[in-house]
Motif scaffolding. Structure first.
Motif, PDB file in Angstrom:
ATOM      1  N   ARG A   5      41.110  71.901  11.390  1.00 13.20           N
ATOM      2  CA  ARG A   5      40.488  70.659  10.936  1.00 13.20           C
ATOM      3  C   ARG A   5      40.733  70.482   9.442  1.00 13.20           C
ATOM      4  O   ARG A   5      40.085  71.095   8.593  1.00 13.20           O
ATOM      5  N   THR A   6      41.678  69.617   9.074  1.00 14.12           N
ATOM      6  CA  THR A   6      41.939  69.326   7.668  1.00 14.12           C
ATOM      7  C   THR A   6      41.166  68.074   7.258  1.00 14.12           C
ATOM      8  O   THR A   6      40.609  67.364   8.094  1.00 14.12           O
ATOM      9  N   VAL A   7      41.196  67.778   5.976  1.00 19.05           N
ATOM     10  CA  VAL A   7      40.458  66.611   5.479  1.00 19.05           C
ATOM     11  C   VAL A   7      41.113  65.305   5.906  1.00 19.05           C
ATOM     12  O   VAL A   7      40.499  64.234   5.798  1.00 19.05           O
ATOM     13  N   LEU A   8      42.355  65.365   6.399  1.00 16.92           N
ATOM     14  CA  LEU A   8      43.039  64.178   6.898  1.00 16.92           C
ATOM     15  C   LEU A   8      43.099  64.153   8.417  1.00 16.92           C
ATOM     16  O   LEU A   8      43.774  63.296   8.993  1.00 16.92           O
ATOM     17  N   GLY A   9      42.393  65.084   9.067  1.00 12.72           N
ATOM     18  CA  GLY A   9      42.378  65.113  10.521  1.00 12.72           C
ATOM     19  C   GLY A   9      42.848  66.453  11.058  1.00 12.72           C
ATOM     20  O   GLY A   9      43.266  67.341  10.315  1.00 12.72           O
ATOM     21  N   ASP A  10      42.760  66.594  12.360  1.00 14.75           N
ATOM     22  CA  ASP A  10      43.096  67.861  13.010  1.00 14.75           C
ATOM     23  C   ASP A  10      44.599  67.981  13.219  1.00 14.75           C
ATOM     24  O   ASP A  10      45.279  67.010  13.575  1.00 14.75           O
ATOM     25  N   ILE A  11      45.121  69.202  13.004  1.00 12.31           N
ATOM     26  CA  ILE A  11      46.543  69.470  13.178  1.00 12.31           C
ATOM     27  C   ILE A  11      46.722  70.725  14.016  1.00 12.31           C
ATOM     28  O   ILE A  11      45.807  71.542  14.157  1.00 12.31           O
ATOM     29  N   ARG A  12      47.914  70.904  14.564  1.00 15.38           N
ATOM     30  CA  ARG A  12      48.219  72.130  15.291  1.00 15.38           C
ATOM     31  C   ARG A  12      48.302  73.290  14.305  1.00 15.38           C
ATOM     32  O   ARG A  12      48.725  73.101  13.150  1.00 15.38           O
ATOM     33  N   PRO A  13      47.933  74.500  14.715  1.00 17.37           N
ATOM     34  CA  PRO A  13      47.951  75.637  13.786  1.00 17.37           C
ATOM     35  C   PRO A  13      49.296  75.847  13.115  1.00 17.37           C
ATOM     36  O   PRO A  13      49.358  76.161  11.916  1.00 17.37           O
ATOM     37  N   GLU A  14      50.383  75.664  13.845  1.00 16.59           N
ATOM     38  CA  GLU A  14      51.707  75.903  13.278  1.00 16.59           C
ATOM     39  C   GLU A  14      52.099  74.853  12.249  1.00 16.59           C
ATOM     40  O   GLU A  14      53.075  75.034  11.500  1.00 16.59           O
ATOM     41  N   GLN A  15      51.353  73.755  12.165  1.00 15.46           N
ATOM     42  CA  GLN A  15      51.641  72.724  11.177  1.00 15.46           C
ATOM     43  C   GLN A  15      51.049  73.030   9.804  1.00 15.46           C
ATOM     44  O   GLN A  15      51.368  72.351   8.828  1.00 15.46           O
ATOM     45  N   GLU A 292      51.518  81.997   9.589  1.00 11.95           N
ATOM     46  CA  GLU A 292      51.010  82.056  10.968  1.00 11.95           C
ATOM     47  C   GLU A 292      49.533  82.433  11.027  1.00 11.95           C
ATOM     48  O   GLU A 292      48.756  81.823  11.765  1.00 11.95           O
ATOM     49  N   HIS A 293      49.129  83.430  10.246  1.00 16.97           N
ATOM     50  CA  HIS A 293      47.765  83.947  10.344  1.00 16.97           C
ATOM     51  C   HIS A 293      46.695  82.913   9.989  1.00 16.97           C
ATOM     52  O   HIS A 293      45.686  82.808  10.697  1.00 16.97           O
ATOM     53  N   PRO A 294      46.835  82.146   8.896  1.00 17.38           N
ATOM     54  CA  PRO A 294      45.795  81.154   8.607  1.00 17.38           C
ATOM     55  C   PRO A 294      45.628  80.130   9.728  1.00 17.38           C
ATOM     56  O   PRO A 294      44.504  79.716  10.029  1.00 17.38           O
ATOM     57  N   GLY A 295      46.723  79.722  10.333  1.00 17.86           N
ATOM     58  CA  GLY A 295      46.619  78.793  11.450  1.00 17.86           C
ATOM     59  C   GLY A 295      45.794  79.354  12.585  1.00 17.86           C
ATOM     60  O   GLY A 295      44.984  78.645  13.200  1.00 17.86           O
ATOM     61  N   ARG A 296      45.960  80.631  12.866  1.00 12.37           N
ATOM     62  CA  ARG A 296      45.169  81.276  13.917  1.00 12.37           C
ATOM     63  C   ARG A 296      43.726  81.479  13.490  1.00 12.37           C
ATOM     64  O   ARG A 296      42.788  81.269  14.278  1.00 12.37           O
TER      65      ARG A 296
END
Length: 303
Positions: A5-15, A292-296
């Motif tokens: 969940r970013t401040v501009l909306g939800d993104i896939r972890p790999e993004q 990779e790790h932060p996305g997870r």
């Protein structure tokens, strides 16, 4: 499917991309008078410098009531191209006016956290992506237990990860006993910050065995062993089979620490620490730790 969940909306972890997993663009506290991070222009310059160094995302751990300036974050993200994740939560009691804490006790802290995670922070439209709480020095006081109980309740309602400030890097066993033991939060939903400030390999190994994320965040301050012992510590964890539980961050908490104000700032993570860690761990693992790790760690199956 899980999303960050970013401040501009939800993104896939790999993004998410190359990520500073623990830092601050804005922060103010009565414990740090005159050192506030409260300048949007300086925040933009810092993000631009981080982007130029190869950074793509920053997780801001500044919680409720500490000047996080959530309304400024979307435009900063758009202007710099750096993805930003915002926190809800509550820090140690000393960072707040007692009257503020009294009102929060009466209003229901877990409800505030859930609201900021799901509906947004005030009228900003920005939704938080994690819950930040804090322990004490080698202990958990009543305030820490109250905030962690509220964080666990909010986690169970939303799935959001809980990021924990460990005071001077201490208290990890007590935090895990409470959050993962008494309160039933899965280990992989807990991120322990500042383990590098208390370089005890036994504590670090025990924390890793819980399944939680281990954040090594911030360059050395005076009389601390953060930088020179950290590469060996993360190598020992990787060799013990815990290389997939590691995160890296900069933890810029005062204005003078920003790179644009003469300090190491956010770029230091990529300009110096990345290369030093690559010599210990290999470039491939360091790349996974940063990308990779932060996305997870911050991904949630948001409703």
């Amino acid at each position: 499917m899980s999303r960050v969940r970013t401040v501009l909306g939800d993104i896939r972890p790999e993004q998410l991309g190359v990520c500073d997993a623990h830092d601050h663009l804005f922060l103010s506290s009565p414990l740090l008078p005159g050192q506030e991070l409260n300048d949007p222009a300086a925040a933009r310059a810092e993000l631009t410098a981080f982007r130029a160094a190869g950074g793509a995302a920053v997780v801001q751990w500044t919680p409720y009531g500490m000047g996080r300036r959530a309304a400024d974050l979307p435009e900063l993200s758009r202007a710099t191209g750096v993805r930003l994740v915002c926190a809800t939560g509550l820090h140690q009691a000393g960072h707040y006016d007692p009257d503020v804490l009294g009102r929060l006790r009466g209003a229901g802290l877990a409800g505030l956290f859930v609201s900021e995670l799901t509906e947004g922070i005030g009228t900003t439209g920005v939704r938080a992506g994690l819950i930040k709480v804090a322990g004490g020095f080698h202990t958990l006081d009543a305030h820490a237990r109250w905030t962690m109980a509220a964080a666990a309740e909010a986690h169970h309602a939303t799935g959001a990860p809980i990021a924990v400030h460990l005071e001077q890097g201490t208290g990890a066993p007590d935090v895990l006993d409470l959050l993962c033991g008494e309160l039933g939060v899965p280990g992989d939903r807990v991120i322990l910050g500042h383990l590098n400030r208390f370089p005890d390999p036994v504590t670090q190994r025990q924390a890793a065995e819980s399944g939680c994320w281990l954040a090594f965040d911030g360059p050395s301050r005076a009389h601390r062993a953060t930088d020179w012992r950290m590469p060996q510590a993360v190598r020992a964890l990787a060799e013990a089979g815990f290389g997939d539980r590691l995160l890296l961050g900069g933890d810029t908490v005062v204005a003078g620490a920003r790179s644009v104000d003469g300090g190491p700032g956010m770029p230091y993570l990529l300009r110096r620490l990345r290369h030093r860690l690559a010599a210990e761990l290999g470039a491939d693992l360091v790349a996974r730790i940063l990308s990779e790790h932060p996305g997870r760690a911050f991904a949630v199956e948001w409703a």
